[in-house]
Every structure is written in C-alpha cells, then in structure tokens.
Enzyme design. Structure first.
Site, short mmCIF file in Angstrom:
data_model
loop_
_atom_site.label_atom_id
_atom_site.label_comp_id
_atom_site.label_asym_id
_atom_site.label_seq_id
_atom_site.Cartn_x
_atom_site.Cartn_y
_atom_site.Cartn_z
N HIS A 191 -20.51 -15.73 -19.52
CA HIS A 191 -20.07 -15.65 -20.92
C HIS A 191 -21.26 -15.42 -21.86
O HIS A 191 -21.18 -14.63 -22.79
CB HIS A 191 -19.39 -16.96 -21.35
N LYS B 1 -2.97 -22.84 -19.92
CA LYS B 1 -3.91 -22.83 -18.79
C LYS B 1 -4.31 -24.25 -18.35
O LYS B 1 -5.10 -24.39 -17.42
CB LYS B 1 -5.19 -22.05 -19.18
N ARG C 69 -15.83 -8.09 -14.96
CA ARG C 69 -16.60 -8.43 -13.76
C ARG C 69 -16.28 -7.48 -12.61
O ARG C 69 -17.15 -7.08 -11.86
CB ARG C 69 -16.28 -9.86 -13.30
N SER D 31 -15.32 -19.55 -14.71
CA SER D 31 -15.16 -20.97 -15.07
C SER D 31 -14.43 -21.70 -13.95
O SER D 31 -14.74 -22.86 -13.64
CB SER D 31 -14.37 -21.10 -16.37
P1 ADP Z 1 -9.65 -16.01 -20.74
O1 ADP Z 1 -8.79 -17.20 -20.48
O2 ADP Z 1 -9.35 -15.35 -22.07
O3 ADP Z 1 -9.72 -15.01 -19.61
P2 ADP Z 1 -12.36 -16.75 -20.05
O4 ADP Z 1 -13.17 -17.82 -20.69
O5 ADP Z 1 -12.01 -16.95 -18.60
O6 ADP Z 1 -11.10 -16.62 -20.96
O7 ADP Z 1 -13.09 -15.34 -20.18
C1 ADP Z 1 -13.37 -14.77 -21.43
C2 ADP Z 1 -13.91 -13.36 -21.24
O8 ADP Z 1 -15.19 -13.42 -20.62
C3 ADP Z 1 -13.07 -12.44 -20.36
O9 ADP Z 1 -13.14 -11.12 -20.88
C4 ADP Z 1 -13.75 -12.50 -19.02
O10 ADP Z 1 -13.52 -11.33 -18.25
C5 ADP Z 1 -15.21 -12.58 -19.48
N1 ADP Z 1 -16.05 -13.20 -18.46
C6 ADP Z 1 -15.93 -14.42 -17.90
N2 ADP Z 1 -16.89 -14.64 -16.99
C7 ADP Z 1 -17.66 -13.52 -16.98
C8 ADP Z 1 -18.81 -13.10 -16.23
N3 ADP Z 1 -19.35 -13.86 -15.28
N4 ADP Z 1 -19.33 -11.89 -16.51
C9 ADP Z 1 -18.75 -11.09 -17.45
N5 ADP Z 1 -17.66 -11.41 -18.16
C10 ADP Z 1 -17.12 -12.60 -17.93
#
Ligand code: ADP
Length: 161
Positions: free
Chosen positions: A18, A42, A91, A129
């Site tokens: 993130h 979630k 990703r 996460s």
């Molecule tokens: P959501 O519930 O909206 O998917 P997340 O916190 O899981 O929320 O992810 C938020 C954003 O960050 C998403 O676009 C996700 O693809 C991106 N993201 C999460 N982890 C990574 C990572 N390791 N590298 C690049 N983007 C990431």
C-alpha cells in the site's frame, strides 16, 4: 489547481505494498487522500479507528498525504475532496477483474473521475493484508512487509487470540 487523487482501501492492516502504491501516486498527483473504508462486509480484523491510525503513522514524513475514514460511495468522497482521480494498485491478473468492474462502475457513477492504476513493486506483488493477518496469527515474521507502527497492533491482536 493541484491534482489530487483518492486512494481507497480497507487497509486491514496497511502493508508496504500500500505504501508503495501511495508513493507512486505522489509522482503523478500533487496530493493523495487515503480513504480508509469502514467496509463492515469484509469483517475487518482491526476497527476503523485503528486502521486509520496505522495509515497515519505510516506517512508522518509525507505532508502531501492525508488520511480519512469513509463509508458510502467512493465517487462522493472524491467529489467532496475535490479529487479528480481514484488511485488503485495492481498486483496480478487476478486483481484485474475486480478492479476493472469497480473502475467501470465508478465511471458510470461519475464520468469526470478517472481511475489510475499503478503496478506493485515486484518484491511486494505477493503482499496482501490477508496474508499479513494469517502469517502474523501463526507467529510468522512480517516485519519486512508492514510499516513499523503496524507491528505492535498485530502483536496485540495475537495476544488476544
Ligand atoms: P480493498 O478492500 O478496497 O481491496 P485493500 O486495502 O485490500 O482494499 O487494497 C487497496 C488497494 O491497494 C487495491 O487497489 C489493491 O489492489 C492495492 N494493493 C494492496 N496490496 C498491494 C500491493 N502489495 N501492491 C500493490 N497494490 C496493492
């Protein structure tokens, strides 16, 4: 007029993936507003207040990043904040399907707000996460994958588990 993007997510918890996305966003936009979604559907491990605090503590050195909690429509948040774009990270191909649907729906809701994607740094493509929560709950070492302020929060959860 400064260019501003909203970077939404659940951040349960925030990871270096993130952080990397937000920092890449800062090369494209003047300001990034990180929107931490309440997202009760979630069933997040951390409550909203803690998730916001962990994100804030991860960007104390970056004045161009603002962190806010939100629930409701993302395009509403973008409009309220006068952001012209939504920032998301990709990703792998498996992220694409969901991201494509969300971007298309958001464009339907407000065609003036563009979704911008940045690609994860190669060594964080496997970081999510969900894996952080799982590895941490089993006592694995996640110190190289999350910002330092997240560690005590994960340990506190483990002790309570
Ligand atoms: P959501 O519930 O909206 O998917 P997340 O916190 O899981 O929320 O992810 C938020 C954003 O960050 C998403 O676009 C996700 O693809 C991106 N993201 C999460 N982890 C990574 C990572 N390791 N590298 C690049 N983007 C990431």
């Amino acid at each position: 007029m400064p260019r501003c993007a909203v970077y939404p997510g659940t951040f349960d918890p925030i990871t270096f993936g993130h952080v990397d996305v937000a920092r890449r966003g800062l090369t494209l936009f003047d300001r990034i507003i990180i929107g931490v979604a309440d997202n009760p559907a979630k069933s997040p491990l951390f409550d909203l207040e803690t998730r916001v605090a962990m994100v804030q503590q991860s960007f104390t050195d970056e004045t161009r990043v603002t962190v806010i909690a939100f629930n409701g429509l993302l395009v509403e948040l973008a409009r309220e904040q006068q952001a012209t774009a939504i920032l998301r990270g990709l990703r792998s191909a498996s992220d694409f399907e969901y991201e494509f649907q969300m971007a298309t729906m958001n464009r339907r809701l407000d065609a003036s707000i563009e979704t911008a994607f940045v690609m994860a740094r190669e060594d964080y493509t496997f970081v999510s996460s969900r894996f952080i929560r799982e590895i941490s709950s089993m006592g694995g070492d996640i110190t190289s994958l999350v910002p330092p302020p997240v560690i005590p929060h994960l340990h506190a959860k483990m002790q309570r588990a």
